[in-house]
Design a protein around this motif. Structure first.
Motif: not given
Length: 121
Positions: A1-5, A25-32, A86-89
């Protein structure tokens, strides 16, 4: 999953001693993702701040290198909101105003909880 920081998300490791990468990563986000607008904002903070806040901003800039930098500029909050749409992140931030804006358009928010871990709100 994507996350914007967001800027303050990148400063969490120094300010609260929380490893945001292992927590995400623990929460399932692998695309930062970090927008260029956030990088620009951090640059301004490095010039403006002193002491621990300046250190936190410098560390934030170096941590951003571990993320995908997206070439979007402008107001960081506006860029983050539009990029999320736009990305659903999801978005990692502690900015109350930004959180309210994200919630209004049903964007998932990740934030610091109890000053020791990240959680989805």
């Amino acid at each position: 999953m994507k996350v914007i920081i967001d800027t303050n998300g990148l400063m969490i490791p120094v300010q609260f001693r929380v490893d945001i990468f292992s927590e995400l990563k623990r929460l399932g986000y692998d695309e930062l993702i970090v927008p260029q607008a956030v990088i620009n904002e951090i640059g301004i903070l490095i010039k403006r701040y002193r002491g621990e806040n300046k250190t936190a901003a410098k560390v934030a800039l170096s941590l951003a290198d571990r993320c995908t930098i997206v070439d979007r500029t402008g107001s960081a909050d506006d860029v983050i909101l539009q990029l999320a749409l736009d990305t659903g992140a999801a978005v990692l931030t502690n900015d109350v105003g930004l959180i309210e804006r994200l919630k209004e358009v049903d964007v998932t928010v990740v934030r610091l909880r109890q000053k020791n871990h990240l959680d989805i709100v």
